[in-house]
Design a protein around this motif. Structure first.
Motif, PDB file in Angstrom:
ATOM      1  N   MET A  28       0.980  -1.433  -0.103  1.00  0.00           N
ATOM      2  CA  MET A  28      -0.086   0.051  -0.015  1.00  0.00           C
ATOM      3  C   MET A  28       1.008   1.234  -0.032  1.00  0.00           C
ATOM      4  O   MET A  28       0.721   2.153   0.860  1.00  0.00           O
ATOM      5  N   PRO A  29       1.752   1.424  -0.793  1.00  0.00           N
ATOM      6  CA  PRO A  29       2.520   2.593  -0.927  1.00  0.00           C
ATOM      7  C   PRO A  29       1.869   4.050  -1.087  1.00  0.00           C
ATOM      8  O   PRO A  29       2.487   4.742  -0.815  1.00  0.00           O
ATOM      9  N   LEU A  30       0.762   4.073  -1.600  1.00  0.00           N
ATOM     10  CA  LEU A  30       0.012   5.436  -1.975  1.00  0.00           C
ATOM     11  C   LEU A  30      -0.936   5.492  -0.654  1.00  0.00           C
ATOM     12  O   LEU A  30      -1.922   6.407  -0.831  1.00  0.00           O
ATOM     13  N   THR A  31      -0.900   4.764   0.494  1.00  0.00           N
ATOM     14  CA  THR A  31      -2.055   4.646   1.383  1.00  0.00           C
ATOM     15  C   THR A  31      -3.426   4.062   1.136  1.00  0.00           C
ATOM     16  O   THR A  31      -3.596   3.927  -0.090  1.00  0.00           O
ATOM     17  N   VAL A  32      -3.951   3.557   2.103  1.00  0.00           N
ATOM     18  CA  VAL A  32      -5.219   2.854   1.675  1.00  0.00           C
ATOM     19  C   VAL A  32      -6.225   3.608   1.248  1.00  0.00           C
ATOM     20  O   VAL A  32      -6.958   3.136   0.222  1.00  0.00           O
ATOM     21  N   LEU A  33      -6.369   4.865   1.644  1.00  0.00           N
ATOM     22  CA  LEU A  33      -7.618   5.832   0.837  1.00  0.00           C
ATOM     23  C   LEU A  33      -7.140   6.032  -0.699  1.00  0.00           C
ATOM     24  O   LEU A  33      -8.245   5.933  -1.395  1.00  0.00           O
ATOM     25  N   ILE A  34      -5.962   6.187  -0.980  1.00  0.00           N
ATOM     26  CA  ILE A  34      -5.604   6.710  -2.275  1.00  0.00           C
ATOM     27  C   ILE A  34      -5.915   5.240  -3.214  1.00  0.00           C
ATOM     28  O   ILE A  34      -6.353   5.338  -4.189  1.00  0.00           O
ATOM     29  N   HIS A  35      -5.488   4.150  -2.548  1.00  0.00           N
ATOM     30  CA  HIS A  35      -5.616   2.746  -3.428  1.00  0.00           C
ATOM     31  C   HIS A  35      -7.065   2.538  -3.516  1.00  0.00           C
ATOM     32  O   HIS A  35      -7.886   1.971  -4.595  1.00  0.00           O
ATOM     33  N   LEU A  36      -8.013   2.731  -2.601  1.00  0.00           N
ATOM     34  CA  LEU A  36      -9.460   2.717  -2.639  1.00  0.00           C
ATOM     35  C   LEU A  36      -9.951   3.508  -3.721  1.00  0.00           C
ATOM     36  O   LEU A  36     -10.764   3.162  -4.526  1.00  0.00           O
ATOM     37  N   LEU A  37      -9.363   4.759  -3.923  1.00  0.00           N
ATOM     38  CA  LEU A  37      -9.764   5.589  -4.807  1.00  0.00           C
ATOM     39  C   LEU A  37      -9.363   5.140  -6.409  1.00  0.00           C
ATOM     40  O   LEU A  37     -10.130   5.029  -7.206  1.00  0.00           O
ATOM     41  N   ILE A  38      -8.192   4.465  -6.265  1.00  0.00           N
ATOM     42  CA  ILE A  38      -7.656   3.864  -7.573  1.00  0.00           C
ATOM     43  C   ILE A  38      -8.454   2.726  -7.784  1.00  0.00           C
ATOM     44  O   ILE A  38      -8.759   2.445  -9.085  1.00  0.00           O
ATOM     45  N   ALA A  39      -8.889   1.846  -6.882  1.00  0.00           N
ATOM     46  CA  ALA A  39      -9.485   0.636  -7.113  1.00  0.00           C
ATOM     47  C   ALA A  39     -10.895   0.892  -7.607  1.00  0.00           C
ATOM     48  O   ALA A  39     -11.620   0.413  -8.595  1.00  0.00           O
ATOM     49  N   THR A  40     -11.597   2.228  -7.063  1.00  0.00           N
ATOM     50  CA  THR A  40     -12.806   2.596  -7.743  1.00  0.00           C
ATOM     51  C   THR A  40     -12.799   3.222  -9.209  1.00  0.00           C
ATOM     52  O   THR A  40     -13.687   2.883  -9.950  1.00  0.00           O
TER      53      THR A  40
END
Length: 169
Positions: A78-90
């Motif tokens: 999770m190099p970009l933080t969980v919130l950023i990865h949730l955004l990318i996944a969305t």
């Protein structure tokens, strides 16, 4: 379209659940094949999501894309933080569902082009407005992302063309 009847809730059959699970598992394998990038998160993990969107429909593609990206992010810490990865996944879920919708309408090449542009340019461009990322992040990620989505879409396109009309899904 799998598991859906007009006006009914989405209900997965056992076969559909297995197919989606296999596609998600393939994203984990693809996540281990990296394309060099500043943050190490560009990988060959979205081909199964595009494949699911084209073969099984936009909803299934979105599910595979979302969980596929989250598993890829977990794979690299999770190099970009969980919130950023949730955004990318969305974002990935939206991109795959749009590509799946366009494919469903019968426009295969347009589906590939839209997937390429949405995933390779539009999605990372949204990071320009985030202060911690901005234009430097976009500039650093654009080439690896375009290369990655190009390879992922090429793999999905080859598989779809090979399976279409030969395998009953």
């Amino acid at each position: 379209m799998y598991g859906r009847k007009k006006g009914k809730k989405l209900k997965l059959t056992t076969k559909e659940l297995v197919l989606v699970s296999v596609c998600i598992a393939l994203t984990v394998i693809g996540s281990m094949i990296k394309i060099p990038s500043p943050f190490g998160t560009v990988a060959l993990d979205s081909a199964p999501a595009f494949l699911a969107a084209f073969l099984f429909g936009p909803v299934f593609g979105a599910i595979v894309a979302f969980f596929g990206h989250m598993l890829t992010a977990l794979n690299v810490g999770m190099p970009l933080t969980v919130l950023i990865h949730l955004l990318i996944a969305t974002q990935m879920a939206i991109v795959c569902s749009i590509a799946g919708l366009i494919y469903k309408k019968g426009y295969f090449v347009l589906a590939l082009i839209s997937g390429f542009l949405l995933n390779g340019v539009v999605a990372p461009a949204t990071f320009i407005i985030i202060p911690q990322f901005g234009m430097p992040f976009f500039t650093a990620m654009i080439v690896p992302l375009l290369l990655g989505v190009g390879i992922n879409l090429a793999v999905a396109a080859i598989i779809v063309r090979t399976l279409r009309g030969r395998v009953r899904l």
